[in-house]
Design a protein around this motif. Structure first.
Motif, PDB file in Angstrom:
ATOM      1  N   ALA A  88      48.871  30.430  55.827  1.00 60.69           N
ATOM      2  CA  ALA A  88      47.647  29.692  56.149  1.00 60.69           C
ATOM      3  C   ALA A  88      47.764  28.206  55.841  1.00 60.69           C
ATOM      4  O   ALA A  88      46.799  27.457  56.030  1.00 60.69           O
ATOM      5  N   GLY A  89      48.936  27.763  55.359  1.00 59.75           N
ATOM      6  CA  GLY A  89      49.118  26.350  55.044  1.00 59.75           C
ATOM      7  C   GLY A  89      48.470  25.945  53.743  1.00 59.75           C
ATOM      8  O   GLY A  89      48.135  24.763  53.552  1.00 59.75           O
ATOM      9  N   THR A 113      33.388  28.087  54.147  1.00 56.41           N
ATOM     10  CA  THR A 113      34.125  28.938  53.223  1.00 56.41           C
ATOM     11  C   THR A 113      35.620  28.632  53.244  1.00 56.41           C
ATOM     12  O   THR A 113      36.312  28.794  52.236  1.00 56.41           O
ATOM     13  N   PHE A 114      36.153  28.177  54.378  1.00 55.45           N
ATOM     14  CA  PHE A 114      37.575  27.892  54.493  1.00 55.45           C
ATOM     15  C   PHE A 114      37.957  26.724  53.579  1.00 55.45           C
ATOM     16  O   PHE A 114      37.277  25.701  53.545  1.00 55.45           O
ATOM     17  N   LEU A 115      39.042  26.891  52.872  1.00 54.75           N
ATOM     18  CA  LEU A 115      39.505  25.892  51.917  1.00 54.75           C
ATOM     19  C   LEU A 115      40.081  24.663  52.609  1.00 54.75           C
ATOM     20  O   LEU A 115      40.440  24.700  53.790  1.00 54.75           O
ATOM     21  N   CYS A 116      40.204  23.597  51.865  1.00 59.04           N
ATOM     22  CA  CYS A 116      41.002  22.456  52.307  1.00 59.04           C
ATOM     23  C   CYS A 116      42.478  22.775  52.054  1.00 59.04           C
ATOM     24  O   CYS A 116      42.815  23.709  51.318  1.00 59.04           O
ATOM     25  N   ASP A 117      43.354  22.000  52.667  1.00 58.57           N
ATOM     26  CA  ASP A 117      44.782  22.324  52.585  1.00 58.57           C
ATOM     27  C   ASP A 117      45.391  22.097  51.207  1.00 58.57           C
ATOM     28  O   ASP A 117      46.556  22.434  50.978  1.00 58.57           O
ATOM     29  N   ASP A 118      44.616  21.562  50.276  1.00 62.17           N
ATOM     30  CA  ASP A 118      45.083  21.465  48.892  1.00 62.17           C
ATOM     31  C   ASP A 118      44.707  22.706  48.086  1.00 62.17           C
ATOM     32  O   ASP A 118      44.952  22.766  46.872  1.00 62.17           O
ATOM     33  N   ASN A 140      42.400  18.742  57.805  1.00 66.59           N
ATOM     34  CA  ASN A 140      42.873  19.016  56.444  1.00 66.59           C
ATOM     35  C   ASN A 140      42.360  20.350  55.896  1.00 66.59           C
ATOM     36  O   ASN A 140      42.153  20.486  54.693  1.00 66.59           O
ATOM     37  N   ARG A 141      42.193  21.316  56.770  1.00 64.90           N
ATOM     38  CA  ARG A 141      41.631  22.599  56.340  1.00 64.90           C
ATOM     39  C   ARG A 141      42.657  23.719  56.479  1.00 64.90           C
ATOM     40  O   ARG A 141      43.724  23.571  57.094  1.00 64.90           O
ATOM     41  N   ASP A 142      42.349  24.840  55.896  1.00 67.99           N
ATOM     42  CA  ASP A 142      43.071  26.097  56.084  1.00 67.99           C
ATOM     43  C   ASP A 142      43.447  26.224  57.565  1.00 67.99           C
ATOM     44  O   ASP A 142      42.607  26.073  58.451  1.00 67.99           O
ATOM     45  N   GLN A 143      44.715  26.494  57.857  1.00 67.93           N
ATOM     46  CA  GLN A 143      45.155  26.527  59.250  1.00 67.93           C
ATOM     47  C   GLN A 143      44.514  27.651  60.051  1.00 67.93           C
ATOM     48  O   GLN A 143      44.476  27.598  61.277  1.00 67.93           O
ATOM     49  N   LYS A 173      50.523  35.305  47.862  1.00 71.41           N
ATOM     50  CA  LYS A 173      51.319  34.106  48.128  1.00 71.41           C
ATOM     51  C   LYS A 173      51.748  34.041  49.591  1.00 71.41           C
ATOM     52  O   LYS A 173      51.726  32.970  50.213  1.00 71.41           O
ATOM     53  N   GLN A 174      52.150  35.186  50.138  1.00 69.97           N
ATOM     54  CA  GLN A 174      52.579  35.214  51.537  1.00 69.97           C
ATOM     55  C   GLN A 174      51.432  34.844  52.475  1.00 69.97           C
ATOM     56  O   GLN A 174      51.614  34.092  53.448  1.00 69.97           O
TER      57      GLN A 174
END
Length: 657
Positions: A481-482, A347-352, A374-377, A475-476
């Protein structure tokens, strides 16, 4: 004990008060009167603390709060929960311990005893101490009543509203056992919280180890969102007053307009959330490898959490003076009979900002390092890295380093069940045994208010947009979370048909991509914090759960398959369907992913069945004994003043339909 006294204990326990904790050094509370107690601010503060019923670990309690998401699609334990097996969760005749019975009123009696006696004494000037401190302690007890009633609302739905200490009369007690519609219970909770907010401050004696005004704001936000979403997604069913099959009386909901109630609760959620979120800034994420030097990570595992603004309330421990300790950090570092599921990790997004199926940044799951890259921090911060340094301490020649291979073969209490090991709550302290930790335990965290506001705003706008304030909050969260601050990158790249997250659904229908993305944000931000089951229930996100298979790491098509060998080079992984006495799921029978509930097939009821849901399980059953005692006709339990929750029978030992 005679039958009448058994009635008092088993049905409502309204006249039972437990004795004080030793630190009060007073006579038992059941012999106290306002004339002998409640005469100083110290009396009030001690009484309030005695009624703190927050769930925190002490002693040998495994991974503690960090494993509270077990038995969901987020985390798994070595054993499954009967709630996922239709017919196996059954109506009890009674509960051997009143504390295990959701239909008990002991805590409600205790707070009512205080609230019936202390405010009049305070108004009459008969309590010594600072008026501000006295008001604060009265506010704490209003909060505690609200907190107790919220637990009843989540567990049972409709529930009696009792504000007073009642006489020792059977007829009176039976009459007040009548269940009130859940929206009235929720409104009563908010009323108590509004009273608490008028009295509480944010700098009480004891600091953030005590309830504060900010904590009350957060609970108000939580309760309002819970009821709004429950009414919205369960409307028309027996789970909501007036729905088909609801057990209450039509006269009790005269004038009830469900849309007006949803609107009211959403507005209350946003108001409380915004006041808190605007006052408390998020902790800074200074880097995924910093651990205790990173405020975002350290706030979950510091010995003293007082200086972390995002932590609104926490529990302190003390080894030297009081030997009040817990075991959570030890179990977190070894596995702790829990583990993140594959469905959660994916479920965690990639950093893009894109889901793994839509991003060229995703490296696959052929190794644990690839999964994290390269994932959500938040995934990188709160899931263990193979071979990471657990603490900087060295004992002899031994360094404190996590093994490269997850402890999927360890004993149950220490096992990393899925191979994806939790990390939240880990400090730099090196615990070589389990019961000596003094790290604090967070109880309330301001970030939840940000998430609550965003979700409420989306619900207000028909799931298609959010207001400016919600956009700023989101946004915050994403920046920390990067992730790209533009949440529409995620929304536009989301394909709901490719998501395994149960939160895609409400009432067996897919929600909008925007609302799902908000639910995803909540799921990832609150990793390992125990919110998941209640979120799924209020969203009505479990209707479609059928034959769900809990999965963990890629075991058989990754570098892990060769990491479990003894000194003779023999593989210690014994596959189900291949080896005798198997200890892991088999490649041929279950596929490449570790399936913790398919290690053995014999006498394993969920080996093939997996997780399945029954609508009745959204609420808990009421034990049969309460119907027996409150029935006007002993031969007919339907003559009771209370009614059973939807789908649950009035027969002990039977499961829900």
């Amino acid at each position: 004990m005679n039958k009448y006294n058994k009635f008092l204990l088993a049905v409502v326990a309204l006249l039972v008060i437990t004795s004080c904790n030793s630190f009060l050094d007073r006579e038992p509370l059941d012999s106290l009167s306002p004339g002998s107690f409640f005469r100083s601010e110290g009396d009030l503060g001690a009484y309030a603390v005695k009624n703190y019923k927050f769930s925190t670990p002490e002693g040998w309690a495994g991974a503690g709060i960090w494993a509270y998401d077990n038995h969901t699609d987020n985390q798994a334990a070595t054993g499954y929960d009967n709630r996922w097996v239709p017919g196996e969760w059954r109506v009890p005749e009674s509960h051997s311990d009143v504390k295990d019975d959701p239909w008990n009123f002991t805590q409600i009696y205790e707070v009512n005893y205080f609230l019936n006696n202390v405010p009049p004494l305070f108004d009459q000037g008969q309590i010594q101490g600072s008026p501000a401190t006295i008001r604060h302690y009265i506010g704490e007890v209003y909060f505690l009543r609200a907190f107790e009633y919220f637990k009843k609302l989540q567990t049972l739905g409709d529930f009696p509203i009792i504000k007073d200490v009642l006489p020792d009369e059977k007829e009176t007690l039976i009459a007040v056992s009548k269940r009130e519609p859940r929206y009235k219970v929720a409104r009563f909770i908010l009323e108590d919280l509004n009273k608490a907010l008028e009295m509480l401050n944010n700098t009480p004696p004891g600091g953030k180890n005590r309830i504060t005004r900010n904590v009350a704001l957060l609970l108000k936000s939580r309760v309002a969102l819970y009821e709004a979403s429950w009414l919205k997604y369960h409307q028309g069913t027996a789970m909501v007053p007036g729905g088909k099959g609801w057990g209450g009386n039509a006269v009790d909901i005269t004038g009830f307009d469900i849309q007006q109630e949803i609107t009211y609760f959403l507005a209350e959620c946003k108001k409380a959330s915004a006041e808190l979120a605007d006052a408390v800034t998020l902790a800074e994420n200074t880097g995924v490898d910093k651990k205790m030097d990173n405020p975002y990570f350290a706030q979950f595992s510091a010995n003293n959490m007082e200086g972390y603004p995002e932590i609104l309330m926490w529990r302190a421990y003390n080894l030297g003076d009081y030997s009040i300790v817990h075991s959570s950090p030890f179990y977190v570092r070894v596995g702790g009979n829990t583990g993140l599921t594959r469905q959660y990790v994916e479920t965690f997004l990639c950093d893009d900002g894109k889901p793994i199926y839509a991003s060229d940044r995703y490296k696959g799951d052929e190794s644990l390092l690839n999964v994290r890259a390269n994932r959500d921090q938040r995934l990188q911060l709160f899931m263990m890295t193979p071979g990471e340094i657990l603490s900087p301490r060295v004992v002899g020649d031994t360094k404190d380093i996590l093994p490269l291979a997850p402890a999927i073969l360890d004993i149950a209490e220490k096992r990393c069940v899925t191979g994806y090991q939790i990390r939240k709550g880990l400090s730099d302290n090196w615990y070589r045994d389990g019961n000596s930790a003094i790290e604090g335990i967070p109880l309330f965290r301001a970030t939840e208010a940000y998430l609550n506001y965003i979700e409420a705003s989306c619900m207000e706008n028909g799931e298609m947009s959010i207001d400016t304030k919600a956009q700023e909050y989101w946004k915050q969260l994403r920046k920390r979370a990067g992730l790209p601050e533009d949440y529409m990158i995620t929304v536009n790249a989301t394909n709901l048909s490719k998501e395994s997250d149960w939160g895609v659904y409400s009432a067996n229908k897919k929600v909008s991509s925007l609302l799902y993305s908000i639910r995803r944000e909540r799921r990832c931000e609150l990793v390992e914090e125990g919110f998941r089951m209640e979120d799924l229930k209020r969203w009505r996100a479990l209707d479609q759960v059928s034959k769900f298979r809990v999965e963990g790491v890629n075991l058989w098509e990754s570098d892990l398959k060769d990491m479990y060998k003894n000194d003779a080079g023999e593989n210690l992984l014994l596959q189900e369907g291949v080896d005798k006495s198997p200890n892991v799921s088999g490649y041929v029978t279950s596929g490449k992913y570790l399936c913790p509930y398919r290690n053995v097939k014999d006498n394993n009821i969920i080996y093939d069945a997996g997780y399945n849901w029954v609508e009745a399980h959204y609420l808990s059953p009421i034990a049969v004994t309460h119907f027996r005692i409150t029935a006007s006709d002993a031969n007919s339990l339907t003559t009771s003043t209370i009614y059973q929750n939807p789908g649950w029978p009035l027969v002990a030992g039977q499961g829900a339909k």
